[in-house]
Scaffold this active site. Sequence first.
Site, mmCIF file in Angstrom:
data_model
loop_
_atom_site.group_PDB
_atom_site.id
_atom_site.type_symbol
_atom_site.label_atom_id
_atom_site.label_comp_id
_atom_site.label_asym_id
_atom_site.label_seq_id
_atom_site.Cartn_x
_atom_site.Cartn_y
_atom_site.Cartn_z
ATOM 1 N N HIS A 267 0.900 -1.253 0.002
ATOM 2 C CA HIS A 267 -0.015 -0.040 -0.066
ATOM 3 C C HIS A 267 0.879 1.054 -0.069
ATOM 4 C CE1 HIS A 267 -3.409 2.317 0.763
ATOM 5 N NE2 HIS A 267 -3.951 1.945 1.862
ATOM 6 N N HIS B 73 -1.638 -2.333 -9.725
ATOM 7 C CA HIS B 73 -2.878 -1.819 -8.814
ATOM 8 C C HIS B 73 -3.937 -2.782 -8.916
ATOM 9 C CE1 HIS B 73 -5.375 1.119 -6.761
ATOM 10 N NE2 HIS B 73 -4.353 1.733 -6.382
ATOM 11 N N ASP C 125 2.978 5.799 -6.723
ATOM 12 C CA ASP C 125 3.852 5.675 -6.116
ATOM 13 C C ASP C 125 5.123 5.667 -6.856
ATOM 14 O OD1 ASP C 125 2.761 5.789 -3.521
ATOM 15 O OD2 ASP C 125 2.389 3.829 -3.626
HETATM 16 N N1 CMC Z 1 5.719 -6.797 -10.170
HETATM 17 C C1 CMC Z 1 5.650 -7.991 -10.861
HETATM 18 N N2 CMC Z 1 4.412 -8.730 -10.907
HETATM 19 C C2 CMC Z 1 3.371 -8.159 -10.607
HETATM 20 C C3 CMC Z 1 3.345 -6.951 -9.847
HETATM 21 C C4 CMC Z 1 4.504 -6.090 -9.869
HETATM 22 N N3 CMC Z 1 4.746 -4.939 -9.352
HETATM 23 N N4 CMC Z 1 2.213 -6.643 -9.402
HETATM 24 C C5 CMC Z 1 1.486 -7.717 -9.958
HETATM 25 N N5 CMC Z 1 2.050 -8.635 -10.414
HETATM 26 C C6 CMC Z 1 1.675 -9.976 -10.873
HETATM 27 C C7 CMC Z 1 1.493 -10.941 -9.833
HETATM 28 O O1 CMC Z 1 2.513 -11.890 -9.831
HETATM 29 C C8 CMC Z 1 0.104 -11.822 -10.410
HETATM 30 O O2 CMC Z 1 0.752 -12.694 -11.406
HETATM 31 P P1 CMC Z 1 -0.053 -13.992 -11.639
HETATM 32 O O3 CMC Z 1 -1.311 -13.623 -12.153
HETATM 33 O O4 CMC Z 1 0.700 -14.828 -12.650
HETATM 34 O O5 CMC Z 1 0.058 -14.799 -10.204
HETATM 35 C C9 CMC Z 1 -0.776 -10.622 -11.268
HETATM 36 O O6 CMC Z 1 0.336 -9.619 -11.518
HETATM 37 C C10 CMC Z 1 -1.799 -9.946 -10.334
HETATM 38 O O7 CMC Z 1 -1.157 -9.818 -9.031
HETATM 39 P P2 CMC Z 1 -1.924 -9.502 -7.537
HETATM 40 O O8 CMC Z 1 -1.058 -9.595 -6.398
HETATM 41 O O9 CMC Z 1 -2.936 -10.538 -7.652
HETATM 42 O O10 CMC Z 1 -2.745 -8.150 -7.999
HETATM 43 P P3 CMC Z 1 -3.376 -7.463 -6.624
HETATM 44 O O11 CMC Z 1 -4.458 -6.722 -7.152
HETATM 45 O O12 CMC Z 1 -3.653 -8.327 -5.545
HETATM 46 O O13 CMC Z 1 -2.070 -6.446 -6.070
HETATM 47 C C11 CMC Z 1 -0.709 -4.674 -5.920
HETATM 48 C C12 CMC Z 1 -1.988 -5.286 -6.389
HETATM 49 C C13 CMC Z 1 -0.644 -3.249 -5.911
HETATM 50 C C14 CMC Z 1 -0.507 -5.116 -4.367
HETATM 51 C C15 CMC Z 1 0.239 -5.363 -6.740
HETATM 52 O O14 CMC Z 1 0.331 -5.000 -8.033
HETATM 53 C C16 CMC Z 1 1.734 -5.415 -6.087
HETATM 54 O O15 CMC Z 1 2.462 -5.682 -5.306
HETATM 55 N N6 CMC Z 1 2.560 -4.035 -6.685
HETATM 56 C C17 CMC Z 1 3.817 -3.546 -6.147
HETATM 57 C C18 CMC Z 1 3.564 -2.775 -4.808
HETATM 58 C C19 CMC Z 1 3.184 -1.396 -5.179
HETATM 59 O O16 CMC Z 1 3.412 -0.557 -6.169
HETATM 60 N N7 CMC Z 1 1.946 -0.791 -4.386
HETATM 61 C C20 CMC Z 1 1.552 0.393 -4.630
HETATM 62 C C21 CMC Z 1 -0.102 0.546 -4.990
HETATM 63 S S1 CMC Z 1 -0.561 2.068 -5.361
HETATM 64 C C22 CMC Z 1 -0.598 3.033 -4.232
HETATM 65 C C23 CMC Z 1 -1.767 2.623 -3.152
HETATM 66 O O17 CMC Z 1 -3.182 2.876 -3.608
HETATM 67 O O18 CMC Z 1 -1.245 2.363 -1.818
#
Ligand code: CMC
Length: 428
Positions: A265, A306, A364
């Site tokens: 987050h 995201h 971010d």
């Molecule tokens: N790098 C590489 N792969 C990724 C990333 C990433 N940053 N983010 C998601 N993926 C992949 C993930 O491995 C998954 O692949 P698969 O379907 O093959 O298993 C797929 O994309 C979907 O990911 P998820 O974790 O199921 O998606 P989510 O909606 O639960 O997570 C997230 C969203 C923001 C937590 C995630 O994209 C992440 O960890 N990003 C990096 C951290 C980040 O930048 N966070 C800030 C968010 S914006 C500010 C805020 O609102 O707080």
Amino acid sequence: MSDKKATLALEGKDAIDLPIYSGTLGPDVIDVSALTGQGLFTYDPGFVSTAACKSNITFIDGGKGVLLHGGYPIDQLAEHSDFLETCWLLWYGELPTKDEKASFVANVSNHTMVHDQMTMFFRGFRRDAHPMAIMCGVVGALSAFYHDSLDIKNEKHRRISAIRLIAKMPTLAAMAYKYSTGQPFMYPRNDLGYAENFLHMMFGNPCENYKVSPVLAKAMDKIFLLHADHEQNASTSTVRLAGSTGANPFACISAGIAALWGPSHGGANEAVLDMLGEIGDVSNIDEYVARAKDKNDSFRLMGFGHRVYKNFDPRAKVMKQTADEVLAELGLENDPLLAIAKRLEQIALEDPYFIEKKLYPNVDFYSGIILKAIGIPTSMFTVIFALGRTPGWIAHWHEMISHPHKIGRPRQLYTGPAKRDYLALDKR
Ligand code: CMC
């Protein structure tokens, strides 16, 4: 209420009719509250398909990359409005008139100082404490100072608490930073604008005059504004859940700060800079991108992806432009970390893995670059996010408290052992 319905057919049982509601914008929702009477719960880990409440504050269309506060697009607010006006918009749902804005700004300015005893709280922390740890503590501690306005059923009390929080967050945030550097705390200056005053308290010292650059103050204000609200994200949902129990607003915001801290987050802006530093050189990028794509490696590209946006984060677009302006103002266009960031962005927008999974740079990704250029240490990045998000948290809390609501109490799919008898120690 609704003339649309969904029918749930259950094997061996009568079908159940569930009402469907439509909002002004966005997907319809199916009201599943009748299911519990049938001995059923819905199962939605991570709340990916669950609307936890009704709200009229913010709307996001993640597919189209749209973010509206009170119906106003974020790019228009970023261009024409400012942080304090946006705070008003989130609370009241309308833009203020000229008089309303002037009196709100004056009101916030008059509440910037914190009780002097607050300094004792700071002194209780280790010098190297993370500023988010300090913020969780000192914001919660505000509830010990304002017994006069903690009646959450009183609209006037809620408003004064909101003003206190918005006004004092920059003071507390700057104090957390000053404490870590060993410099004296700076008193707020009420003749300065909101962001200007924050930079004064961060970078000024009692020995010499500090002149705040208007370009940097404007960029700081934009960062606050772009973070001001984002509907039912993890920290806002935490604030609502804590608030649903009747807890006081300072305790609820402190809970929101704790939820924001995590790297998935708000902690991501700090993690982005750590990651860029770890990559170290443009020549190492391919290795890190390969790791991010490797299913057996937990590494992720921080600042990408995201939960809601499956398109460009509209805040990131504005943030990117602000980053260019700030770096040009500071003559940092050739910064090596920026070169890594730009190359990563290019890869993410061209690589089939990122395209297929709709992983775009998020807010971010760019905010960290701007904050670093301004001279803010990485450990303060999430604190700045918390400061910006405060009006959103408090507006959602107020919206919930102003309407009939239930205590937030999710249920579960129990997978532990079935009932069994206690075994005496000598029988185990
Ligand atoms: N790098 C590489 N792969 C990724 C990333 C990433 N940053 N983010 C998601 N993926 C992949 C993930 O491995 C998954 O692949 P698969 O379907 O093959 O298993 C797929 O994309 C979907 O990911 P998820 O974790 O199921 O998606 P989510 O909606 O639960 O997570 C997230 C969203 C923001 C937590 C995630 O994209 C992440 O960890 N990003 C990096 C951290 C980040 O930048 N966070 C800030 C968010 S914006 C500010 C805020 O609102 O707080």
